[in-house]
Design a protein around this motif. Structure first.
Motif, PDB file in Angstrom:
ATOM      1  N   THR A 426     -18.866 -13.123 -26.095  1.00 43.86           N
ATOM      2  CA  THR A 426     -18.848 -13.015 -24.637  1.00 43.86           C
ATOM      3  C   THR A 426     -19.603 -11.760 -24.226  1.00 43.86           C
ATOM      4  O   THR A 426     -19.818 -10.857 -25.026  1.00 43.86           O
ATOM      5  CB  THR A 426     -17.401 -12.929 -24.101  1.00 43.86           C
ATOM      6  OG1 THR A 426     -16.830 -11.659 -24.476  1.00 43.86           O
ATOM      7  CG2 THR A 426     -16.542 -14.041 -24.648  1.00 43.86           C
ATOM      8  N   GLY A 427     -20.001 -11.724 -22.964  1.00 44.86           N
ATOM      9  CA  GLY A 427     -20.602 -10.516 -22.427  1.00 44.86           C
ATOM     10  C   GLY A 427     -22.117 -10.504 -22.482  1.00 44.86           C
ATOM     11  O   GLY A 427     -22.783 -11.548 -22.422  1.00 44.86           O
ATOM     12  N   HIS A 428     -22.681  -9.306 -22.646  1.00 39.46           N
ATOM     13  CA  HIS A 428     -24.112  -9.054 -22.527  1.00 39.46           C
ATOM     14  C   HIS A 428     -24.912  -9.855 -23.559  1.00 39.46           C
ATOM     15  O   HIS A 428     -24.693  -9.741 -24.762  1.00 39.46           O
ATOM     16  CB  HIS A 428     -24.358  -7.554 -22.718  1.00 39.46           C
ATOM     17  CG  HIS A 428     -25.783  -7.138 -22.576  1.00 39.46           C
ATOM     18  ND1 HIS A 428     -26.442  -7.112 -21.370  1.00 39.46           N
ATOM     19  CD2 HIS A 428     -26.688  -6.728 -23.502  1.00 39.46           C
ATOM     20  CE1 HIS A 428     -27.678  -6.687 -21.542  1.00 39.46           C
ATOM     21  NE2 HIS A 428     -27.860  -6.455 -22.828  1.00 39.46           N
ATOM     22  N   SER A 430     -24.820 -12.798 -24.532  1.00 40.30           N
ATOM     23  CA  SER A 430     -24.006 -13.583 -25.467  1.00 40.30           C
ATOM     24  C   SER A 430     -24.636 -14.938 -25.785  1.00 40.30           C
ATOM     25  O   SER A 430     -24.393 -15.484 -26.869  1.00 40.30           O
ATOM     26  CB  SER A 430     -22.599 -13.785 -24.896  1.00 40.30           C
ATOM     27  OG  SER A 430     -22.641 -14.478 -23.658  1.00 40.30           O
ATOM     28  N   SER A 443     -18.688 -16.775 -20.679  1.00 38.24           N
ATOM     29  CA  SER A 443     -18.846 -15.782 -19.621  1.00 38.24           C
ATOM     30  C   SER A 443     -17.781 -16.031 -18.560  1.00 38.24           C
ATOM     31  O   SER A 443     -17.534 -17.178 -18.174  1.00 38.24           O
ATOM     32  CB  SER A 443     -20.237 -15.870 -19.001  1.00 38.24           C
ATOM     33  OG  SER A 443     -20.380 -14.954 -17.943  1.00 38.24           O
ATOM     34  N   ALA A 467     -16.808  -9.200 -28.040  1.00 40.61           N
ATOM     35  CA  ALA A 467     -17.292  -8.934 -26.684  1.00 40.61           C
ATOM     36  C   ALA A 467     -18.457  -7.955 -26.770  1.00 40.61           C
ATOM     37  O   ALA A 467     -18.341  -6.897 -27.399  1.00 40.61           O
ATOM     38  CB  ALA A 467     -16.172  -8.369 -25.822  1.00 40.61           C
ATOM     39  N   THR A 469     -21.224  -5.439 -24.970  1.00 38.76           N
ATOM     40  CA  THR A 469     -21.443  -4.624 -23.779  1.00 38.76           C
ATOM     41  C   THR A 469     -22.813  -3.973 -23.882  1.00 38.76           C
ATOM     42  O   THR A 469     -23.138  -3.349 -24.898  1.00 38.76           O
ATOM     43  CB  THR A 469     -20.366  -3.537 -23.641  1.00 38.76           C
ATOM     44  OG1 THR A 469     -19.079  -4.162 -23.632  1.00 38.76           O
ATOM     45  CG2 THR A 469     -20.550  -2.758 -22.348  1.00 38.76           C
ATOM     46  N   GLY A 473     -22.854  -0.222 -19.663  1.00 39.50           N
ATOM     47  CA  GLY A 473     -21.794  -1.109 -19.219  1.00 39.50           C
ATOM     48  C   GLY A 473     -20.429  -0.678 -19.722  1.00 39.50           C
ATOM     49  O   GLY A 473     -20.304   0.241 -20.538  1.00 39.50           O
ATOM     50  N   PRO A 475     -16.693  -2.269 -21.299  1.00 39.65           N
ATOM     51  CA  PRO A 475     -16.138  -3.489 -21.896  1.00 39.65           C
ATOM     52  C   PRO A 475     -15.142  -4.150 -20.958  1.00 39.65           C
ATOM     53  O   PRO A 475     -14.510  -3.483 -20.132  1.00 39.65           O
ATOM     54  CB  PRO A 475     -15.458  -2.973 -23.169  1.00 39.65           C
ATOM     55  CG  PRO A 475     -15.172  -1.541 -22.905  1.00 39.65           C
ATOM     56  CD  PRO A 475     -16.276  -1.057 -22.019  1.00 39.65           C
ATOM     57  N   PRO A 476     -14.980  -5.456 -21.059  1.00 38.71           N
ATOM     58  CA  PRO A 476     -14.003  -6.145 -20.208  1.00 38.71           C
ATOM     59  C   PRO A 476     -12.585  -5.705 -20.545  1.00 38.71           C
ATOM     60  O   PRO A 476     -12.305  -5.249 -21.660  1.00 38.71           O
ATOM     61  CB  PRO A 476     -14.234  -7.621 -20.543  1.00 38.71           C
ATOM     62  CG  PRO A 476     -14.850  -7.618 -21.904  1.00 38.71           C
ATOM     63  CD  PRO A 476     -15.672  -6.376 -21.980  1.00 38.71           C
TER      64      PRO A 476
END
Length: 498
Positions: A426-428, A430, A443, A467, A469, A473, A475-476
């Motif tokens: 997930t994330g940047h 991905s 996402s 994840a 980042t 950025g 992280p979630p």
């Protein structure tokens, strides 16, 4: 008697000669455009490394038909045409090299067929020059062997407009068989465009549809409308199946593209000419003037070609592709707030015809003493143009090779950390990194939203999840307690097992 026999023999030979003269020969024009298409194919294989990894958009299209990678999220603006195009190879092979060679050969064949659709409307030398001009643009060479839709919209546009003009009254359309072939060609070209990008197909076709209505050529109207409907049918059906209707999918597609409306993106397109695949947000300096000079000159030379055609009383074959090029370019110059050079490929392909006509006019007109000077100036301009295009192409290829190798390196590190298929990223970035890793991608927001934080946490209990980042950025929230790792310029947090 001898004289009578000789007369019979002579008459017989004359009849044979007459029959031979009526026997169709392979036109020289076919050989010229075949040579252009062949060189175009070879140039792709030499200048665009077949080993160059897959790009972000390519991954989205290809992953829909592969059995060796999970399918990436398919957003509202996209159409399935490219996935169908690559399916004969991508459905059973993971070889990027094989796919690149397949697409290079296919794009060369497409160029040949597209130019051949204009036989009888322009001299062979003009068609070959138009094909060479379009084929030597860096954006054409770069995207020809890639799984992207815009080149194929351009090929479909050339086929559609050329065949439509022949059906409307080109020199060969007087023969019934040729007229039927032109109608089928127009339908096939419209279908190809709509399969790749339905909205682009409509923009390209607007001037043709107006002309057909004015001429009241109902068979051609049926062919064009039928091709557009069949090609765009899957996109429309999918809209009702997944998005709640055609209007909702169009709304979502507009939202993903930043909202369609009055946005002057002319300067954005110029910024992208230096080799930027996607200029969003489109900031930074303009490329060197030598890199962008050809771009404002292109419509000017095309208009000169139109003037030449009007004076020669053969305006339709030049003005119609010029009009279709204008409508094809309108949404990408004035209706979206970002740019990508590939968006204008259909316009470039259609403008290539009047441009080539104008170049031949410049090289061949004038008094005998001035003609060599004019021809030399045209040759120098062409040489300079080629130098600029190839320079940008080399830089673009090298930059993309490096960025895609970075994704592969991140994937290798993720494997080392235990993130192996089946898995979820997930994330940047991905989507591309997920493809290289063999993972699904998710996402929780943005244009590719396809999951929730709760679903990601639940998935982490069953399979490896990481994840990603990007620089600057954060992280979630659901991943802040996961173990962090730094790979290239990314921070990667891997969920604990179980």
């Amino acid at each position: 008697m001898a004289d009578g026999v000789n007369a019979i023999l002579v008459d017989g030979r004359s009849d044979e000669a007459a029959k031979a003269s009526r026997t169709p020969r392979r036109p020289r024009g076919d050989a010229l455009i075949a040579a252009v298409a062949g060189v175009f194919t070879l140039a792709q294989l030499v200048l665009v490394h077949p080993s160059m990894g897959l790009g972000w958009d390519e991954i989205v299209y290809i992953s829909q038909v592969t059995t060796h990678h999970p399918a990436a999220f398919f957003s509202a603006p996209r159409s399935r045409g490219v996935s169908l195009l690559v399916a004969p190879v991508a459905s059973w092979s993971a070889s990027t090299e094989l796919l690149r060679v397949y697409l290079a050969v296919l794009s060369g064949l497409g160029l040949y067929l597209a130019l051949r659709a204009w036989k009888g409307l322009f001299p062979p030398r003009v068609l070959a020059t138009a094909g060479a001009f379009f084929a030597t643009l860096w954006v054409t060479l770069f995207y020809g062997p890639q799984a992207m839709p815009n080149y194929w919209v351009a090929i479909g546009a050339l086929i559609t407009v050329g065949c439509a003009l022949r059906a409307l009254g080109g020199p060969e359309s007087r023969r019934m068989r040729s007229a039927r072939g032109a109608l089928w060609g127009a339908a096939a070209g419209a279908l190809l465009m709509a399969l790749m990008r339905p909205a682009d197909a409509v923009w390209v076709s607007v001037p043709l549809l107006v002309l057909v209505l004015v001429r009241r050529h109902w068979p051609l109207l049926l062919a064009l409308a039928g091709g557009l409907a069949v090609g765009g049918g899957e996109w429309a059906v999918e809209a009702y199946a997944w998005y709640g209707g055609l209007g909702e999918r169009l709304r979502r597609a507009s939202e993903i593209q930043g909202g369609l409306g009055w946005n002057i993106a002319v300067d954005d397109q110029m910024r992208s000419l230096g080799g930027r695949g996607l200029c969003r947000p489109c900031t930074g300096d303009m490329p060197h003037p030598l890199v962008t000079l050809w771009w404002p000159l292109l419509p000017a030379v095309a208009i000169l070609g139109a003037v030449v055609a009007v004076r020669a009383r053969r305006a339709t074959a030049t003005l119609v592709p010029l009009a279709c090029a204008v409508t094809a370019a309108v949404p990408y110059l004035f209706l979206i707030g970002y740019a990508a050079p590939r968006f204008l490929q259909p316009a470039y392909a259609l403008l290539a015809l009047p441009v080539a006509d104008a170049l031949w006019h410049l090289a061949r007109t004038g008094r005998d003493r001035r003609r060599p000077v004019a021809a030399t100036l045209v040759a120098l301009a062409v040489a300079g143009h080629l130098a600029v295009q190839f320079s940008v192409l080399v830089g673009t290829v090298n930059g993309n090779v490096d960025s895609r190798e970075d994704w592969a390196r991140v994937a290798d590190e993720l494997h080392r950390l235990g993130v192996r298929p089946p898995c979820l990223l997930t994330g940047h970035e991905s989507i591309p990194i997920g493809y290289y890793t063999g993972c699904s991608s998710g996402s929780t927001g943005g244009n590719n939203e396809n999951t929730t934080a709760a679903e990601i946490v639940d998935t982490a209990r069953r399979i490896p999840v990481a994840a990603l980042t990007g620089p600057g950025g954060t992280p979630p929230a659901y991943a802040r307690d996961w173990e962090p790792h730094h790979i290239t310029d990314l921070e990667i947090r891997v969920a604990p097992p179980g």
